[in-house]
Design an enzyme around this catalytic site. Sequence first.
Site, PDB file in Angstrom:
ATOM      1  N   TYR A 130       0.760  -1.149   0.000  1.00  0.00           N
ATOM      2  CA  TYR A 130      -0.063  -0.014  -0.135  1.00  0.00           C
ATOM      3  C   TYR A 130       0.789   1.199   0.114  1.00  0.00           C
ATOM      4  CZ  TYR A 130      -4.158  -2.997   0.974  1.00  0.00           C
ATOM      5  OH  TYR A 130      -4.855  -3.977   0.645  1.00  0.00           O
ATOM      6  N   LYS A 177       4.311 -14.723   4.159  1.00  0.00           N
ATOM      7  CA  LYS A 177       4.256 -15.456   2.828  1.00  0.00           C
ATOM      8  C   LYS A 177       5.919 -15.429   2.913  1.00  0.00           C
ATOM      9  CE  LYS A 177       2.910 -17.768  -0.757  1.00  0.00           C
ATOM     10  NZ  LYS A 177       2.266 -19.000  -0.693  1.00  0.00           N
ATOM     11  N   ASP A 210      -1.754 -18.471   2.811  1.00  0.00           N
ATOM     12  CA  ASP A 210      -2.702 -19.362   1.919  1.00  0.00           C
ATOM     13  C   ASP A 210      -3.409 -20.354   3.031  1.00  0.00           C
ATOM     14  OD1 ASP A 210      -0.131 -20.273   2.081  1.00  0.00           O
ATOM     15  OD2 ASP A 210       0.136 -20.896  -0.089  1.00  0.00           O
ATOM     16  N   ASP A 234      -5.658  -6.967   4.995  1.00  0.00           N
ATOM     17  CA  ASP A 234      -6.897  -6.405   4.321  1.00  0.00           C
ATOM     18  C   ASP A 234      -7.727  -7.765   3.900  1.00  0.00           C
ATOM     19  OD1 ASP A 234      -8.825  -5.005   2.783  1.00  0.00           O
ATOM     20  OD2 ASP A 234      -7.167  -3.835   1.720  1.00  0.00           O
TER      21      ASP A 234
END
Length: 339
Positions: A130, A177, A210, A234
């Site tokens: 962002y 991740k 995930d 988010d």
Amino acid sequence: MSSSRRHSVTLIPGDGIGPEVAEAARRAVDATGVRIDWEPVELNADIILKTGQSLPQNVIDSLQRTGVGLKGPVTTPVASGFASVNVALRKRLDLYANVRPVRSLPGIATRFADVKIDMVIFRENTEDLYSGLEHEVVRDVVTSLKVITRTASIRIAEYAFEFASMASRKKVTAIHKANIMKLADGLFLRCCREVAARYPQIEYKELIVDNASMQLVMRPETFDVLLLPNLYGDIVSDLAAGLVGGLGIVPGANMGEKQAVFEAVHGSAPDIAGKGIANPTAMMLSSVLMLTHLEEQAAADRLQAAIEKVYAVREHVTPDVGGKAGTQEFTAAVIAAMA
Ligand code: NAI
């Protein structure tokens, strides 16, 4: 009993369903008896296009004066147009901690009706993808910078662990991740581990995003406090909202050192704007968080109890949670439940 103190609060109705749900929340807060001087300011797609300013100075001035805001959603055009004012506001006031409690409400028929879901999401709010640093290197080749810093990662981790400790929460799960983004998410994770080591009484776990998404759907009741960088925070927030009945009921707070802005997880919902059916629960529950922040706990408890009562009876709830009532009817029922 509400206290005899007066508070100044910046009211940002936003656009889309924002003005409808913000007005409902304002009425519900006023009905608690807490004395609030509301300072309404305009922050919406129209005013941004008209003035050319993505973040009007009067909005910043008001929030710097009052220190507290109650904000409706603001539309951001997709794939072109002006940059997100929501992101700009969070960065400008350094509202670094986005806090989103996700809890089951009584009477909502979800796929998880017999499971008690009670988690709190801590989303880093100022950096990551962002940063808005995008660049077309050559035609049809674009880069988008993911910024992760030690400063921002440590302070969101400290905020989450401090909350967990104060609220006697048992477990914090950092979501990442770092198997792929070894440097960026690796740094985020190292900061989480460093802070976790200071809180040996709280169980610390890590999940790849995930897998975390799958676990959230399969076993939502096993999650307690979630700690995430901006983008995963988010996405996972909306996923978590889906577990308890949708975006209409999940509140949030953007917390900084000097200011706090309370707003729902949901956006401006253009598909239902102006129809009078938007669910104001998320904004009202954001107001509950605001009342706690203003140290008006009795009023916060009263508003929370009134909302739960209306859900338990189910007669006056909105279509998104299986009812037939409009925004106004739901609001009137909440106010009546407080009387
Ligand atoms: P959205 O959250 O506005 O809507 C997603 C779905 O949930 C829609 O079907 C909508 O009708 C439903 N929904 C959302 N809030 C509801 C409520 N209170 N009552 C009943 N149903 C509700 O997400 P979408 O469509 O992706 O985004 C629309 C706009 O909102 C975009 O411009 C986006 O950038 C902006 N947005 C603004 C946010 C903010 O100001 N904090 C946060 C998220 C999105």
